[in-house]
Design a protein around this motif. Structure first.
Motif, PDB file in Angstrom:
ATOM      1  N   HIS A  79       0.706  -1.214  -0.053  1.00 54.20           N
ATOM      2  CA  HIS A  79      -0.106  -0.051   0.141  1.00 54.20           C
ATOM      3  C   HIS A  79       1.047   1.165   0.040  1.00 54.20           C
ATOM      4  O   HIS A  79       1.614   1.359   0.968  1.00 54.20           O
ATOM      5  N   ASN A  80       1.100   2.023  -1.192  1.00 53.50           N
ATOM      6  CA  ASN A  80       2.115   2.755  -1.313  1.00 53.50           C
ATOM      7  C   ASN A  80       2.071   3.833  -0.402  1.00 53.50           C
ATOM      8  O   ASN A  80       3.369   4.393   0.034  1.00 53.50           O
ATOM      9  N   ARG A 116     -12.051   7.289   5.449  1.00 52.19           N
ATOM     10  CA  ARG A 116     -13.051   7.660   4.641  1.00 52.19           C
ATOM     11  C   ARG A 116     -12.271   7.975   3.354  1.00 52.19           C
ATOM     12  O   ARG A 116     -12.865   7.845   2.142  1.00 52.19           O
ATOM     13  N   ALA A 117     -11.155   8.688   3.272  1.00 52.18           N
ATOM     14  CA  ALA A 117     -10.376   8.917   2.127  1.00 52.18           C
ATOM     15  C   ALA A 117      -9.655   7.757   1.552  1.00 52.18           C
ATOM     16  O   ALA A 117      -8.678   8.140   0.660  1.00 52.18           O
ATOM     17  N   GLN A 118      -9.661   6.836   1.792  1.00 48.57           N
ATOM     18  CA  GLN A 118      -8.736   5.434   1.354  1.00 48.57           C
ATOM     19  C   GLN A 118      -8.567   5.447  -0.212  1.00 48.57           C
ATOM     20  O   GLN A 118      -7.410   5.439  -0.696  1.00 48.57           O
ATOM     21  N   ASN A 119      -9.679   5.593  -0.888  1.00 48.02           N
ATOM     22  CA  ASN A 119      -9.772   5.331  -2.201  1.00 48.02           C
ATOM     23  C   ASN A 119      -9.139   6.449  -2.829  1.00 48.02           C
ATOM     24  O   ASN A 119      -8.512   6.389  -4.013  1.00 48.02           O
ATOM     25  N   GLY A 128      -5.276   5.573  -2.658  1.00 50.99           N
ATOM     26  CA  GLY A 128      -4.896   4.118  -3.098  1.00 50.99           C
ATOM     27  C   GLY A 128      -3.647   4.370  -4.003  1.00 50.99           C
ATOM     28  O   GLY A 128      -3.412   5.365  -4.614  1.00 50.99           O
ATOM     29  N   ASN A 129      -3.173   3.054  -4.376  1.00 57.24           N
ATOM     30  CA  ASN A 129      -2.062   3.130  -5.439  1.00 57.24           C
ATOM     31  C   ASN A 129      -2.334   3.720  -6.658  1.00 57.24           C
ATOM     32  O   ASN A 129      -1.671   4.393  -7.457  1.00 57.24           O
ATOM     33  N   LYS A 130      -3.586   3.184  -7.394  1.00 56.43           N
ATOM     34  CA  LYS A 130      -4.064   3.623  -8.733  1.00 56.43           C
ATOM     35  C   LYS A 130      -4.123   5.263  -8.712  1.00 56.43           C
ATOM     36  O   LYS A 130      -3.837   6.045  -9.540  1.00 56.43           O
ATOM     37  N   ALA A 131      -4.839   5.811  -7.447  1.00 60.01           N
ATOM     38  CA  ALA A 131      -5.234   7.111  -7.583  1.00 60.01           C
ATOM     39  C   ALA A 131      -4.242   8.207  -7.329  1.00 60.01           C
ATOM     40  O   ALA A 131      -4.344   9.311  -7.847  1.00 60.01           O
ATOM     41  N   THR A 132      -3.133   7.565  -6.849  1.00 66.61           N
ATOM     42  CA  THR A 132      -1.844   8.489  -6.509  1.00 66.61           C
ATOM     43  C   THR A 132      -0.664   8.132  -7.595  1.00 66.61           C
ATOM     44  O   THR A 132       0.606   8.482  -7.347  1.00 66.61           O
ATOM     45  N   GLU A 133      -0.825   7.298  -8.533  1.00 68.80           N
ATOM     46  CA  GLU A 133       0.433   6.713  -9.119  1.00 68.80           C
ATOM     47  C   GLU A 133       1.261   7.739  -9.823  1.00 68.80           C
ATOM     48  O   GLU A 133       2.338   7.637 -10.215  1.00 68.80           O
ATOM     49  N   ILE A 154       1.506  14.164  -2.848  1.00 67.40           N
ATOM     50  CA  ILE A 154       0.835  13.537  -2.023  1.00 67.40           C
ATOM     51  C   ILE A 154       0.762  14.103  -0.520  1.00 67.40           C
ATOM     52  O   ILE A 154      -0.255  14.020   0.061  1.00 67.40           O
ATOM     53  N   ASN A 155       2.004  14.490   0.021  1.00 75.45           N
ATOM     54  CA  ASN A 155       2.162  14.967   1.158  1.00 75.45           C
ATOM     55  C   ASN A 155       0.999  16.257   1.376  1.00 75.45           C
ATOM     56  O   ASN A 155       0.739  16.418   2.248  1.00 75.45           O
TER      57      ASN A 155
END
Length: 238
Positions: A99-100, A129-132, A135-140, A147-148
């Protein structure tokens, strides 16, 4: 030519070297001794001297980016509240490598705890709540800085300023705290999440699917054993 005995001696020497090296490596990776016990207690304030003498100690190892942790958390909260007079519940952060963004979420939790420990559980709920969105795909396609920045924005939703989280995520002491928590889980043989331990005994993997009824049955059985022991002690003392 080498004799069979010489070959054996060479092999034995090599094995000793390997064992000594491995032992040194493991020792170097040992969990550092810390002043406070790892983890965060729920409900907030259900700790200290009272928790230390409670007969039931429930611990959970969570990865905040783990969907299974998100799914089981509402049930675990109900267990912690229902039995808070007899049970102490502690969450340990154990980010998984696949989990990146899990490790950064763990560091952020330590940053928040350092600033205001009562906000840690708000952070857990916010990340779930914000997991999706993380996620790896959402932030690749996002950089670490981007991201920070999103994580810091999420922190603002629970009342933690953007600057506190951005500075904290770059603080080596917060990184170190997160590493200690992860090593603590490794020392307990944890390899996946969620993992539960009841009175220091690791529970089977299907405990992640237990209902409130099943948890209650197990805990009630343990408490009845304590009641029986207390009765025997009183009889012996009389």
């Amino acid at each position: 030519k080498e004799t069979m005995n010489t070959q054996f001696q060479r092999w034995l020497f090599l094995m000793v070297v390997v064992i000594v090296y491995f032992d040194s490596y493991v020792s170097a990776q040992a969990v550092p001794l810390t002043l406070n016990y790892d983890g965060y207690v729920y409900p907030v304030g259900n700790s200290g001297g009272c928790a230390a003498v409670k007969p039931i100690k429930l611990e959970a190892f969570y990865d905040l980016m783990c969907p299974d942790c998100r799914a089981v958390h509402p049930t675990v909260k109900k267990v912690a509240v229902k039995y808070q007079e007899k049970l102490s519940f502690t969450m340990h952060l154990f980010p998984l490598p696949y989990h990146n963004n899990a490790y950064t979420m763990s560091v952020a939790a330590h940053v928040i705890a350092k600033h205001n420990e009562t906000k840690v559980w708000d952070w857990v709920e916010a990340v779930f709540r914000a997991q999706n969105d993380f996620g790896n795909k959402a932030t690749e396609r996002l950089t670490k800085v981007q991201i920070n920045d999103r994580i810091a924005t999420l922190g603002e939703s629970i009342g933690i300023s953007n600057s506190i989280l951005m500075k904290g995520l770059d603080n080596p002491n917060m990184d170190y705290s997160s590493r200690i928590s992860w090593k603590f889980g490794c020392s307990k043989t944890v390899s996946g999440t969620p993992t539960f331990a009841l009175n220091s005994i690791i529970l089977p993997p299907d405990s992640a699917e237990w209902t409130l009824h099943k948890w209650s049955k197990l805990i009630d059985d343990l408490l009845s054993q304590q009641d029986h022991t207390d009765t025997l002690t009183q009889l012996e003392a009389s």
